[in-house]
Scaffold this active site. Structure first.
Site, PDB file in Angstrom:
ATOM      1  N   SER A 217       0.790  -1.234   0.000  1.00 44.55           N
ATOM      2  CA  SER A 217       0.000   0.000   0.000  1.00 44.55           C
ATOM      3  C   SER A 217       0.821   1.282   0.000  1.00 44.55           C
ATOM      4  O   SER A 217       0.240   2.366  -0.104  1.00 44.55           O
ATOM      5  CB  SER A 217      -0.962   0.014   1.191  1.00 44.55           C
ATOM      6  OG  SER A 217      -2.202  -0.540   0.817  1.00 44.55           O
ATOM      7  N   LYS A 220       0.260   3.761  -2.750  1.00 43.77           N
ATOM      8  CA  LYS A 220      -0.667   4.885  -2.663  1.00 43.77           C
ATOM      9  C   LYS A 220       0.051   6.234  -2.605  1.00 43.77           C
ATOM     10  O   LYS A 220      -0.542   7.268  -2.927  1.00 43.77           O
ATOM     11  CB  LYS A 220      -1.590   4.707  -1.466  1.00 43.77           C
ATOM     12  CG  LYS A 220      -2.556   3.525  -1.579  1.00 43.77           C
ATOM     13  CD  LYS A 220      -3.438   3.413  -0.348  1.00 43.77           C
ATOM     14  CE  LYS A 220      -4.501   2.319  -0.496  1.00 43.77           C
ATOM     15  NZ  LYS A 220      -3.947   0.961  -0.394  1.00 43.77           N
ATOM     16  N   SER A 410      -5.824   3.789   4.364  1.00 44.53           N
ATOM     17  CA  SER A 410      -5.368   2.823   3.355  1.00 44.53           C
ATOM     18  C   SER A 410      -6.552   2.238   2.593  1.00 44.53           C
ATOM     19  O   SER A 410      -6.739   1.026   2.509  1.00 44.53           O
ATOM     20  CB  SER A 410      -4.526   1.715   3.985  1.00 44.53           C
ATOM     21  OG  SER A 410      -3.754   1.074   2.981  1.00 44.53           O
TER      22      SER A 410
END
Length: 577
Positions: A217, A220, A410
């Site tokens: 993640s 991102k 997230s």
């Protein structure tokens, strides 16, 4: 320096360190809408949880409300597509002993809120570039540091730590000595690490920093930087209802806002807490009320309804779609496609057809307002006409706020929506591939070194993504740069260690990293066997550092994360000269 000595070394900028660089505060960024989005306007009927997104391995820890686990990428089911371990020490510029690391004689730079112009230089800059940056830092060292700087009156605020009197930059040797013990923890497995001065982005220390690893993640961060560079920060995503001349009915047009909610205003939460006016998503009920009022004013109380999802192209399902960690990616949905809009589960069940479910919910809300929908809503045969009369519209929070929410929690579904908005702004197809292309091209334009970078999505769920640690710290340095104030939400959206989002339950008592709680803001990342952490930390002398730590290990998730947190806590505990 040992962790317990933090209080003895923090001086001058201690309060600024905790309340400034760590607790970054954002204001709305500027701009107007793109092809699918509308310019900023007062939200009409905002109200939604579109609660945080999902993801993370099953052992992921704490959300900001203390009731959820770290929700990143939990659906990898063994990570079948993961790349092999690639975190070994590279010996490239910035690694221990490298001549690209800055000498201990470098004067201190000013606060990270006012970095020198060299902040856009690649993290793996050469020794000559490093010297130039040192000169720039020296020239600015005489300026009075400011705990809070505002790049623009309406821009985001970057509060930075004040360096204590005579505080110098950490050195490669000092960092190597400070981190030597914690980096040998077997629970980390294969490690890649990059540490940079957030004031100008220059690499201070690296271990495998140029070796691409699975980012999970932390992908991102790339999505956020590219999106905020391509899209004005005050852009809002619009969901509207228009007349359909072809059918004589009405069309619900998806604008790419997954946070649109069907919940009543008093039930709306974001990250487990009531939404405020800046973060409250748009309300489907408000849209139904506007539409019903317009129809009844025209003498209509029975109408045919269809819905337009033509904004996106390509497959609806992510490669690793599991019906929990991410919804089908469509431009029309409510409450991110959750079967239970109020669910606080780490990975809530999702409806199979988010667009159809949204249209059904809208039809029910119209009925409550005295307008009957004939039959069941269906997908529109053709996109809505650009000049079709508008019967109602509601707008999402600004892009800046959506990015902050996506990073703090997230949120995989929101990440893919933001990535598609970046694709539209870059004139790429609004699909997984087009979004990855748009992000890659925009980061290249911004000067990010893209060697080794592979992107397949915007959320980081794809196990085939690859990013070197040095690139992650470059992204963070760009977000802190005075040259890019519109990127500030990338920093203000990072979870705060021990307090918010996916770091809410980390850096706690007994972790060996509790002294760093509140001093660290970082994006977490998790896939099976993969844990990553990239963000900022205030060191013992009040200097703001950017770091990226990427691991691959067979250790239990909680054990691996605690080991990672101790590495970052060691950065917070020393000046590392």
């Amino acid at each position: 320096m040992r962790a317990g000595a933090v209080s003895g070394r923090r001086r001058g900028g201690t309060a600024a360190g905790l309340f400034g660089a760590s607790l970054l505060v954002a204001a709305t960024v500027l701009g107007a809408g793109g092809a699918s989005a509308q310019p900023s306007a007062p939200p009409s009927g905002s109200a939604s949880p579109g609660g945080p997104g999902v993801g993370g391995t099953r052992g992921d820890q704490g959300e900001s409300d203390g009731r959820r686990g770290d929700k990143e990428n939990r659906g990898e089911k063994g990570d079948r597509g993961d790349r092999g371990d690639r975190g070994e020490e590279s010996g490239r510029p910035g690694s221990p002993g490298s001549t690209s690391a800055r000498p201990s004689t470098t004067p201190p730079s000013t606060a990270a809120s006012t970095p020198p112009a060299s902040s856009s230089a690649p993290a793996s800059a050469s020794a000559s570039a490093s010297g130039s940056a040192s000169a720039s830092a020296s020239a600015s060292a005489s300026a009075k540091p400011s705990a809070v700087a505002r790049p623009a009156p309406a821009g985001a605020v970057l509060a930075a730590a004040e360096a204590g009197p005579g505080a110098g930059l950490p050195t490669a040797q000092g960092l190597q000595q400070a981190l030597a013990t914690v980096l040998t923890d077997q629970n980390l497995g294969t490690v890649g690490l990059a540490v940079a001065d957030a004031a100008d982005g220059q690499l201070l220390y690296g271990k495998g920093e140029n070796t691409a690893a699975t980012p999970a993640s932390t992908t991102k961060l790339a999505t956020s930087v590219a999106a905020l560079s391509l899209i004005p920060g005050d852009t809002r995503l619009t969901t509207r209802v228009v007349k359909n001349a072809a059918t004589g009915g009405i069309t619900l047009v998806g604008g790419g806002d997954p946070t649109l909610t069907a919940l009543p205003a008093d039930q709306v939460q974001v990250a487990g807490v009531p939404a405020d006016p800046d973060t409250a998503p748009a309300s489907l009920d408000a849209l139904a009320r506007q539409t019903a009022a317009a129809l009844k004013a025209a003498g209509t109380t029975t109408v045919a309804l269809d819905y337009d999802v033509s904004l996106y192209t390509g497959p609806l399902l992510h490669k690793n779609h599991d019906g929990e960690n991410i919804a089908a990616v469509t431009p029309l949905m409510v409450d991110e496609g959750r079967t239970d809009p109020k669910s606080l589960a780490d990975a809530p069940a999702r409806v199979a057809d988010p667009a159809g479910a949204a249209a059904d919910a809208f039809a029910n809300l119209l009925k409550a307002q005295g307008v009957t929908v004939q039959g069941r809503a269906k997908a529109a045969a053709a996109p809505a006409a650009a000049d079709a009369p508008v019967l109602g519209r509601v707008d999402s929070p600004t892009m800046a706020r959506l990015v902050e929410r996506m990073l703090t929690t997230s949120d995989n579904t929101l990440a893919e929506a933001i990535a598609r908005q970046a694709a539209i702004a870059a004139h790429q197809p609004a699909a997984f591939e087009g979004a990855a292309t748009a992000v890659t091209q925009e980061l290249t334009r911004l000067g990010v070194p893209m060697t080794g970078v592979v992107l397949n999505d915007g959320s980081g769920l794809h196990p085939g993504n690859a990013i070197p640690p040095a690139v992650l710290v470059k992204l963070l340095a760009l977000a802190a740069s005075a040259q890019h104030p519109t990127l500030r939400p990338v920093l203000t959206g990072l979870p705060i260690a021990g307090f918010t989002g996916t770091l809410g339950k980390r850096f706690g008592a007994g972790s060996g990293a509790a002294d760093a709680a509140g001093l660290v803001r970082a994006k977490t990342g998790s896939l099976s066997g993969v844990n990553t952490l990239a963000g900022t930390v205030v060191d013992a002398e009040g200097r703001l550092l950017a770091f990226a730590l990427m691991t691959r290990t067979g250790a239990p998730v909680d054990t691996a994360r605690a080991a990672m947190d101790r590495v970052v806590a060691r950065l917070a505990a020393c000046g590392c000269h």
